[in-house]
Design a protein around this motif. Structure first.
Motif, PDB file in Angstrom:
ATOM      1  N   LYS A   1      -0.536 -16.831  10.986  1.00 16.75           N
ATOM      2  CA  LYS A   1      -0.301 -15.450  10.571  1.00 16.75           C
ATOM      3  C   LYS A   1      -1.642 -14.733  10.462  1.00 16.75           C
ATOM      4  O   LYS A   1      -2.538 -15.170   9.744  1.00 16.75           O
ATOM      5  CB  LYS A   1       0.423 -15.396   9.227  1.00 16.75           C
ATOM      6  N   GLN A   2      -1.784 -13.619  11.175  1.00 19.80           N
ATOM      7  CA  GLN A   2      -3.008 -12.829  11.120  1.00 19.80           C
ATOM      8  C   GLN A   2      -2.913 -11.792  10.000  1.00 19.80           C
ATOM      9  O   GLN A   2      -1.858 -11.201   9.781  1.00 19.80           O
ATOM     10  CB  GLN A   2      -3.232 -12.089  12.429  1.00 19.80           C
ATOM     11  N   THR A   3      -4.039 -11.581   9.316  1.00 20.21           N
ATOM     12  CA  THR A   3      -4.080 -10.522   8.314  1.00 20.21           C
ATOM     13  C   THR A   3      -5.478  -9.927   8.247  1.00 20.21           C
ATOM     14  O   THR A   3      -6.474 -10.659   8.180  1.00 20.21           O
ATOM     15  CB  THR A   3      -3.665 -11.027   6.920  1.00 20.21           C
ATOM     16  N   ASP A   4      -5.537  -8.617   8.262  1.00 25.42           N
ATOM     17  CA  ASP A   4      -6.819  -7.928   8.122  1.00 25.42           C
ATOM     18  C   ASP A   4      -7.369  -8.085   6.707  1.00 25.42           C
ATOM     19  O   ASP A   4      -8.550  -7.828   6.463  1.00 25.42           O
ATOM     20  CB  ASP A   4      -6.648  -6.444   8.459  1.00 25.42           C
ATOM     21  N   SER A   5      -6.522  -8.535   5.789  1.00 26.87           N
ATOM     22  CA  SER A   5      -6.947  -8.698   4.393  1.00 26.87           C
ATOM     23  C   SER A   5      -8.044  -9.740   4.231  1.00 26.87           C
ATOM     24  O   SER A   5      -8.757  -9.744   3.225  1.00 26.87           O
ATOM     25  CB  SER A   5      -5.749  -9.090   3.523  1.00 26.87           C
ATOM     26  N   LEU A   6      -8.180 -10.652   5.212  1.00 26.54           N
ATOM     27  CA  LEU A   6      -9.222 -11.679   5.152  1.00 26.54           C
ATOM     28  C   LEU A   6     -10.348 -11.429   6.145  1.00 26.54           C
ATOM     29  O   LEU A   6     -11.228 -12.276   6.313  1.00 26.54           O
ATOM     30  CB  LEU A   6      -8.616 -13.063   5.426  1.00 26.54           C
ATOM     31  N   SER A   7     -10.344 -10.272   6.806  1.00 27.08           N
ATOM     32  CA  SER A   7     -11.360 -10.012   7.828  1.00 27.08           C
ATOM     33  C   SER A   7     -12.680  -9.582   7.201  1.00 27.08           C
ATOM     34  O   SER A   7     -12.717  -9.012   6.104  1.00 27.08           O
ATOM     35  CB  SER A   7     -10.878  -8.935   8.799  1.00 27.08           C
ATOM     36  N   GLN A   8     -13.751  -9.841   7.917  1.00 25.59           N
ATOM     37  CA  GLN A   8     -15.075  -9.443   7.439  1.00 25.59           C
ATOM     38  C   GLN A   8     -15.219  -7.926   7.460  1.00 25.59           C
ATOM     39  O   GLN A   8     -15.827  -7.337   6.556  1.00 25.59           O
ATOM     40  CB  GLN A   8     -16.159 -10.094   8.299  1.00 25.59           C
ATOM     41  N   ASP A   9     -14.646  -7.296   8.482  1.00 31.12           N
ATOM     42  CA  ASP A   9     -14.735  -5.835   8.572  1.00 31.12           C
ATOM     43  C   ASP A   9     -14.084  -5.179   7.358  1.00 31.12           C
ATOM     44  O   ASP A   9     -14.651  -4.268   6.744  1.00 31.12           O
ATOM     45  CB  ASP A   9     -14.056  -5.342   9.854  1.00 31.12           C
ATOM     46  N   ALA A  10     -12.883  -5.636   7.002  1.00 31.46           N
ATOM     47  CA  ALA A  10     -12.187  -5.058   5.853  1.00 31.46           C
ATOM     48  C   ALA A  10     -12.943  -5.343   4.559  1.00 31.46           C
ATOM     49  O   ALA A  10     -13.028  -4.485   3.670  1.00 31.46           O
ATOM     50  CB  ALA A  10     -10.770  -5.610   5.768  1.00 31.46           C
ATOM     51  N   PHE A  11     -13.511  -6.533   4.458  1.00 32.13           N
ATOM     52  CA  PHE A  11     -14.266  -6.898   3.258  1.00 32.13           C
ATOM     53  C   PHE A  11     -15.476  -5.985   3.085  1.00 32.13           C
ATOM     54  O   PHE A  11     -15.765  -5.518   1.974  1.00 32.13           O
ATOM     55  CB  PHE A  11     -14.704  -8.362   3.353  1.00 32.13           C
ATOM     56  N   GLU A  12     -16.176  -5.731   4.184  1.00 32.41           N
ATOM     57  CA  GLU A  12     -17.362  -4.879   4.110  1.00 32.41           C
ATOM     58  C   GLU A  12     -17.000  -3.421   3.861  1.00 32.41           C
ATOM     59  O   GLU A  12     -17.807  -2.663   3.318  1.00 32.41           O
ATOM     60  CB  GLU A  12     -18.180  -5.035   5.395  1.00 32.41           C
ATOM     61  N   ARG A  13     -15.774  -3.015   4.235  1.00 31.02           N
ATOM     62  CA  ARG A  13     -15.297  -1.652   3.948  1.00 31.02           C
ATOM     63  C   ARG A  13     -14.683  -1.560   2.549  1.00 31.02           C
ATOM     64  O   ARG A  13     -14.239  -0.491   2.145  1.00 31.02           O
ATOM     65  CB  ARG A  13     -14.218  -1.239   4.959  1.00 31.02           C
ATOM     66  N   HIS A  14     -14.623  -2.700   1.848  1.00 32.94           N
ATOM     67  CA  HIS A  14     -13.945  -2.782   0.547  1.00 32.94           C
ATOM     68  C   HIS A  14     -12.467  -2.418   0.692  1.00 32.94           C
ATOM     69  O   HIS A  14     -11.860  -1.826  -0.204  1.00 32.94           O
ATOM     70  CB  HIS A  14     -14.617  -1.867  -0.486  1.00 32.94           C
ATOM     71  N   ASP A  15     -11.915  -2.821   1.843  1.00 27.85           N
ATOM     72  CA  ASP A  15     -10.525  -2.510   2.151  1.00 27.85           C
ATOM     73  C   ASP A  15      -9.702  -3.788   2.304  1.00 27.85           C
ATOM     74  O   ASP A  15      -8.613  -3.775   2.866  1.00 27.85           O
ATOM     75  CB  ASP A  15     -10.472  -1.679   3.449  1.00 27.85           C
ATOM     76  N   ASP A  16     -10.241  -4.904   1.819  1.00 27.33           N
ATOM     77  CA  ASP A  16      -9.549  -6.183   1.932  1.00 27.33           C
ATOM     78  C   ASP A  16      -8.529  -6.330   0.800  1.00 27.33           C
ATOM     79  O   ASP A  16      -8.521  -5.544  -0.144  1.00 27.33           O
ATOM     80  CB  ASP A  16     -10.559  -7.334   1.849  1.00 27.33           C
ATOM     81  N   ASP A  17      -7.695  -7.355   0.914  1.00 28.89           N
ATOM     82  CA  ASP A  17      -6.720  -7.634  -0.149  1.00 28.89           C
ATOM     83  C   ASP A  17      -6.690  -9.134  -0.418  1.00 28.89           C
ATOM     84  O   ASP A  17      -5.637  -9.773  -0.341  1.00 28.89           O
ATOM     85  CB  ASP A  17      -5.337  -7.123   0.241  1.00 28.89           C
ATOM     86  N   VAL A  18      -7.855  -9.693  -0.723  1.00 31.07           N
ATOM     87  CA  VAL A  18      -7.936 -11.116  -1.043  1.00 31.07           C
ATOM     88  C   VAL A  18      -7.074 -11.431  -2.258  1.00 31.07           C
ATOM     89  O   VAL A  18      -6.393 -12.460  -2.311  1.00 31.07           O
ATOM     90  CB  VAL A  18      -9.401 -11.529  -1.282  1.00 31.07           C
ATOM     91  N   VAL A  19      -7.075 -10.529  -3.228  1.00 33.29           N
ATOM     92  CA  VAL A  19      -6.285 -10.731  -4.450  1.00 33.29           C
ATOM     93  C   VAL A  19      -4.808 -10.912  -4.110  1.00 33.29           C
ATOM     94  O   VAL A  19      -4.141 -11.832  -4.596  1.00 33.29           O
ATOM     95  CB  VAL A  19      -6.469  -9.549  -5.420  1.00 33.29           C
ATOM     96  N   GLY A  20      -4.290 -10.048  -3.252  1.00 33.35           N
ATOM     97  CA  GLY A  20      -2.880 -10.117  -2.893  1.00 33.35           C
ATOM     98  C   GLY A  20      -2.533 -11.360  -2.097  1.00 33.35           C
ATOM     99  O   GLY A  20      -1.481 -11.980  -2.313  1.00 33.35           O
ATOM    100  N   VAL A  21      -3.416 -11.745  -1.170  1.00 31.70           N
ATOM    101  CA  VAL A  21      -3.178 -12.944  -0.357  1.00 31.70           C
ATOM    102  C   VAL A  21      -3.127 -14.180  -1.243  1.00 31.70           C
ATOM    103  O   VAL A  21      -2.235 -15.030  -1.112  1.00 31.70           O
ATOM    104  CB  VAL A  21      -4.274 -13.085   0.717  1.00 31.70           C
ATOM    105  N   VAL A  22      -4.077 -14.298  -2.167  1.00 33.87           N
ATOM    106  CA  VAL A  22      -4.126 -15.454  -3.066  1.00 33.87           C
ATOM    107  C   VAL A  22      -2.912 -15.472  -3.994  1.00 33.87           C
ATOM    108  O   VAL A  22      -2.280 -16.520  -4.195  1.00 33.87           O
ATOM    109  CB  VAL A  22      -5.432 -15.447  -3.880  1.00 33.87           C
ATOM    110  N   ALA A  23      -2.570 -14.329  -4.551  1.00 26.26           N
ATOM    111  CA  ALA A  23      -1.439 -14.262  -5.483  1.00 26.26           C
ATOM    112  C   ALA A  23      -0.145 -14.725  -4.816  1.00 26.26           C
ATOM    113  O   ALA A  23       0.657 -15.454  -5.417  1.00 26.26           O
ATOM    114  CB  ALA A  23      -1.284 -12.841  -6.013  1.00 26.26           C
ATOM    115  N   LYS A  24       0.056 -14.334  -3.573  1.00 23.45           N
ATOM    116  CA  LYS A  24       1.274 -14.728  -2.862  1.00 23.45           C
ATOM    117  C   LYS A  24       1.320 -16.229  -2.643  1.00 23.45           C
ATOM    118  O   LYS A  24       2.358 -16.873  -2.832  1.00 23.45           O
ATOM    119  CB  LYS A  24       1.356 -13.998  -1.523  1.00 23.45           C
ATOM    120  N   ARG A  25       0.192 -16.811  -2.253  1.00 27.73           N
ATOM    121  CA  ARG A  25       0.166 -18.257  -1.994  1.00 27.73           C
ATOM    122  C   ARG A  25       0.360 -19.053  -3.277  1.00 27.73           C
ATOM    123  O   ARG A  25       1.027 -20.093  -3.281  1.00 27.73           O
ATOM    124  CB  ARG A  25      -1.155 -18.639  -1.326  1.00 27.73           C
ATOM    125  N   LEU A  26      -0.231 -18.599  -4.371  1.00 29.21           N
ATOM    126  CA  LEU A  26      -0.054 -19.304  -5.643  1.00 29.21           C
ATOM    127  C   LEU A  26       1.394 -19.219  -6.116  1.00 29.21           C
ATOM    128  O   LEU A  26       1.914 -20.158  -6.722  1.00 29.21           O
ATOM    129  CB  LEU A  26      -0.997 -18.727  -6.699  1.00 29.21           C
TER     130      LEU A  26
END
Length: 313
Positions: A221-246
């Motif tokens: 499954k691809q997600t821009d939430s883990l991409s370097q570009d989104a992270f550098e734009r402060h547009d990532d959603d690491v919090v949401g990705v982790v919360a769903k997996r937990l």
């Protein structure tokens, strides 16, 4: 004990089942050694220790398992004078695996197997070093942390440098070395039987997961939430990705980039019981194709253990 080139490296597990709500552990009897011990075996050339543990358990006992959390090592000197180090994990034998294995048939390594109540297993073991490994597992059982699921944070494999690539950063491909790395780490990660493979949209991350996807038959499954570009734009959603997996509580792999990894691990740690107290600097400072496995208890959601691995060779 320092692991030298002459050291014999092996891997195994404390295999366990829940029977009527009580824990039983698997012990093996070897005629040629005249002992009762835990299933284990030597690492073959090109193998990782997690891969070895899963293979040896199946060869010796007939059970197909996925690994749980690590239980440390047993280190000792062999009769011939060589050092030996054995890496151990917990490994639950599910009802499906137990049924599929059928009746045990003695083989060249193991004469018999026994499922023993945890309270009786220590006294049945021949070696104190095995008993100490079992003690660590018993402590996990006491804390309600025997059953765990793995969250794997993986840095993509070796990639073409930006200076040598005219396209966008997200399209940079793996180098031949990176493709080899991706193949070598796939069997190691597969030892935890991931049910979800989640990747940054970058080509290098997707390519890193291809061999693992083929081996496990799990789609990526691809997600821009883990991409370097989104992270550098402060547009990532690491919090949401982790919360769903937990919340889902099944083994999963996240393939992402060096700048994203510290935040990914920080979110997992702070979202689990006890994780906020851990120093995860080494676990998040990964070289290409290295990965950190975070083991979370199914009951209670505590961070039980953290381990880091990389390509073999």
């Amino acid at each position: 004990m320092t692991v030298a080139s002459t050291t014999v490296v092996a891997a195994g597990a404390v295999c366990f089942r829940y029977v009527g709500g009580a824990v039983r552990v698997l012990l093996i009897h070897r005629d040629h050694h005249g002992d009762v011990s835990l299933p284990k075996g030597k690492v073959d050339p090109g193998e990782s220790t997690p891969q070895t543990a899963v293979r040896e358990i199946h060869e010796e006992t007939g059970y197909r398992v996925s690994l749980g959390a690590p239980l440390g090592t047993a280190e000792y000197v062999m009769p011939g004078g060589r050092d030996k180090v054995v890496h151990y994990w917990a490994a639950e034998v599910t009802d499906e695996s137990f049924a599929a294995a059928g009746t045990f048939v003695a083989n060249s390594e193991v004469a018999a197997i026994r499922w023993v109540p945890l309270a009786e297993a220590r006294a049945a073991l021949t070696y104190e070093r095995d008993a100490e490994v079992l003690d660590r597992f018993a402590d996990r059982v006491e804390r309600g942390a025997a059953r765990t699921f793995a969250l794997v944070a993986l840095r993509h494999a070796k990639t073409t440098s930006p200076a040598e690539w005219s396209g966008s950063d997200a399209t940079r491909p793996l180098l031949p070395q990176g493709r080899r790395q991706a193949k070598t780490i796939a069997p190691a990660i597969a030892a935890w039987a991931p049910q979800r493979l989640i990747s940054s949209t970058a080509a290098r991350c997707l390519a890193t997961l291809e061999p693992l996807s083929a081996l496990t038959h799990v789609g990526v499954k691809q997600t821009d939430s883990l991409s370097q570009d989104a992270f550098e734009r402060h547009d990532d959603d690491v919090v949401g990705v982790v919360a769903k997996r937990l919340k889902k509580r099944v083994p999963a792999v996240f393939c992402t980039h060096a700048p994203v990894l510290p935040e990914l691990l920080r979110q997992i740690a702070t979202s689990t019981k006890g994780g906020e107290r851990l120093d995860l600097r080494r676990a998040s400072s990964l070289s290409p194709a290295e990965f950190t496995v975070l083991h979370v208890s199914v009951e209670g959601g505590a961070l039980v253990a953290v381990e880091t691995h990389g390509p073999v060779g």
